[in-house]
Design a protein around this motif. Structure first.
Motif, PDB file in Angstrom:
ATOM      1  N   THR A  29     -18.747  -5.646  22.033  1.00 13.28           N
ATOM      2  CA  THR A  29     -18.766  -6.856  21.207  1.00 13.28           C
ATOM      3  C   THR A  29     -17.394  -7.125  20.587  1.00 13.28           C
ATOM      4  O   THR A  29     -16.956  -8.276  20.497  1.00 13.28           O
ATOM      5  CB  THR A  29     -19.831  -6.716  20.099  1.00 13.28           C
ATOM      6  N   THR A  65     -17.136 -20.331  15.994  1.00  8.74           N
ATOM      7  CA  THR A  65     -18.351 -19.994  16.748  1.00  8.74           C
ATOM      8  C   THR A  65     -18.213 -18.714  17.565  1.00  8.74           C
ATOM      9  O   THR A  65     -19.099 -17.850  17.553  1.00  8.74           O
ATOM     10  CB  THR A  65     -18.728 -21.149  17.692  1.00  8.74           C
ATOM     11  N   ILE A  69     -19.155 -16.233  14.434  1.00  5.97           N
ATOM     12  CA  ILE A  69     -20.622 -16.316  14.383  1.00  5.97           C
ATOM     13  C   ILE A  69     -21.297 -15.459  15.466  1.00  5.97           C
ATOM     14  O   ILE A  69     -22.150 -14.603  15.164  1.00  5.97           O
ATOM     15  CB  ILE A  69     -21.081 -17.791  14.494  1.00  5.97           C
ATOM     16  N   ILE A  70     -20.940 -15.698  16.724  1.00  8.94           N
ATOM     17  CA  ILE A  70     -21.650 -15.008  17.815  1.00  8.94           C
ATOM     18  C   ILE A  70     -21.429 -13.485  17.787  1.00  8.94           C
ATOM     19  O   ILE A  70     -22.410 -12.722  17.876  1.00  8.94           O
ATOM     20  CB  ILE A  70     -21.249 -15.617  19.180  1.00  8.94           C
ATOM     21  N   TRP A  72     -20.834 -11.693  15.196  1.00  7.07           N
ATOM     22  CA  TRP A  72     -21.582 -11.200  14.031  1.00  7.07           C
ATOM     23  C   TRP A  72     -23.078 -11.105  14.350  1.00  7.07           C
ATOM     24  O   TRP A  72     -23.730 -10.093  13.997  1.00  7.07           O
ATOM     25  CB  TRP A  72     -21.360 -12.143  12.843  1.00  7.07           C
ATOM     26  N   LEU A  73     -23.621 -12.114  15.028  1.00 12.03           N
ATOM     27  CA  LEU A  73     -25.040 -12.072  15.411  1.00 12.03           C
ATOM     28  C   LEU A  73     -25.320 -10.882  16.334  1.00 12.03           C
ATOM     29  O   LEU A  73     -26.329 -10.175  16.176  1.00 12.03           O
ATOM     30  CB  LEU A  73     -25.429 -13.381  16.105  1.00 12.03           C
ATOM     31  N   VAL A  76     -25.200  -7.566  14.272  1.00 12.83           N
ATOM     32  CA  VAL A  76     -26.418  -7.358  13.469  1.00 12.83           C
ATOM     33  C   VAL A  76     -27.562  -6.875  14.347  1.00 12.83           C
ATOM     34  O   VAL A  76     -28.314  -5.958  13.984  1.00 12.83           O
ATOM     35  CB  VAL A  76     -26.806  -8.669  12.743  1.00 12.83           C
ATOM     36  N   HIS A  77     -27.690  -7.494  15.531  1.00 23.12           N
ATOM     37  CA  HIS A  77     -28.762  -7.088  16.450  1.00 23.12           C
ATOM     38  C   HIS A  77     -28.573  -5.645  16.911  1.00 23.12           C
ATOM     39  O   HIS A  77     -29.526  -4.862  16.932  1.00 23.12           O
ATOM     40  CB  HIS A  77     -28.798  -8.019  17.663  1.00 23.12           C
ATOM     41  N   VAL A 190     -23.837 -21.721  20.336  1.00 19.05           N
ATOM     42  CA  VAL A 190     -24.401 -20.998  19.200  1.00 19.05           C
ATOM     43  C   VAL A 190     -25.925 -21.012  19.252  1.00 19.05           C
ATOM     44  O   VAL A 190     -26.581 -19.979  19.043  1.00 19.05           O
ATOM     45  CB  VAL A 190     -23.907 -21.605  17.869  1.00 19.05           C
ATOM     46  N   VAL A 194     -28.440 -17.740  19.570  1.00 18.64           N
ATOM     47  CA  VAL A 194     -29.526 -17.447  18.631  1.00 18.64           C
ATOM     48  C   VAL A 194     -30.843 -17.279  19.383  1.00 18.64           C
ATOM     49  O   VAL A 194     -31.623 -16.344  19.127  1.00 18.64           O
ATOM     50  CB  VAL A 194     -29.638 -18.557  17.573  1.00 18.64           C
ATOM     51  N   LEU A 197     -30.849 -13.999  21.386  1.00 16.49           N
ATOM     52  CA  LEU A 197     -31.001 -12.825  20.523  1.00 16.49           C
ATOM     53  C   LEU A 197     -32.424 -12.725  19.989  1.00 16.49           C
ATOM     54  O   LEU A 197     -32.955 -11.619  19.814  1.00 16.49           O
ATOM     55  CB  LEU A 197     -30.002 -12.905  19.364  1.00 16.49           C
ATOM     56  N   ASP A 201     -34.670  -9.529  20.621  1.00 18.26           N
ATOM     57  CA  ASP A 201     -35.388  -8.815  19.558  1.00 18.26           C
ATOM     58  C   ASP A 201     -36.823  -8.555  19.963  1.00 18.26           C
ATOM     59  O   ASP A 201     -37.376  -7.467  19.746  1.00 18.26           O
ATOM     60  CB  ASP A 201     -35.356  -9.645  18.268  1.00 18.26           C
TER      61      ASP A 201
END
Length: 220
Positions: A29, A65, A69-70, A72-73, A76-77, A190, A194, A197, A201
């Motif tokens: 990442t 973005t 953002i991406i 970071w997403l 977190v996952h 973006v 989302v 992800l 999940d």
């Protein structure tokens, strides 16, 4: 300026391979974030070279973005699931050798026949010619990740490599794209990240793994 763009493109290619091949998902990442940052710097260099200052909007949207953002997403996952990638279909050594040979050959082919791929005067001169060859190479690398890798996070990274390759081709061939069009493109990215992800999940909650091959067990 041409030497700067060439240097940025070489670093962009190395970061792309790192994002695709490194098995630690956090490190992968970070390489994706670095790859996107280098893409933003390449676009900024094209803006300075052509004095097309509207491209700086493209740079800003890419940083927000793709660099912030991406990644970071994804980070977190990964913290909620597993750090190491599900074992892909090909070992690291074999994959690295295949990529080293194929990507270099593919880049040379596109660079040689750039006029056939994009028959425009802009694509025939440097550094646009090299940028176009690199964009197609990154696109193919993303496709390779989708085919070889099984981990859902790596699939998302592969999709973003494809998308970043498209961005590099667009900024090379159509740098005068309206800001609203660029905003639409990056917003879609973006939203797609989302949604993917969210799906990832649920795959992890259902199977206790991010292995996309287990989705085939849902048949019947």
């Amino acid at each position: 300026m041409g030497d700067l763009i060439t240097t940025l493109m070489v670093c962009h290619f190395i970061a792309s391979v790192g994002a695709a091949e490194i098995r630690n998902l956090k490190t992968s990442t970070i390489f994706l974030m670095l790859q996107s940052l280098l893409l933003a710097l390449i676009i900024a260099a094209f803006a300075g070279r052509s004095q097309n200052y509207s491209l700086y909007w493209w740079v800003a949207l890419t940083v927000i973005t793709k660099v912030i953002i991406i990644p970071w997403l994804l980070w977190v996952h990964i913290k909620k699931t597993q750090v190491m990638e599900i074992k892909p279909l090909v070992s690291f050594v074999v994959s690295f050798i295949v990529l080293a040979i194929f990507l270099v050959a593919f880049y040379q082919m596109i660079h040689t026949y750039a006029g056939f791929v994009a028959p425009t005067a802009a694509a025939a001169v440097e550094p646009a010619r090299s940028a176009l060859a690199l964009s197609f190479t990154i696109f193919v690398l993303g496709l390779y990740v989708l085919v070889i890798h099984r981990d859902a996070v790596k699939i998302i990274i592969g999709l973003h490599l494809i998308e970043n390759g498209v961005h590099l081709a667009l900024v090379t061939l159509v740098p005068q794209l309206p800001v609203t069009t660029v905003l639409g493109i990056v917003s879609n990215v973006v939203v797609a990240a989302v949604m993917l992800l969210f799906l990832t999940d649920n795959i992890y909650k259902t199977f206790g793994s991010s292995d996309t091959m287990k989705l085939s067990s849902l048949k019947g």
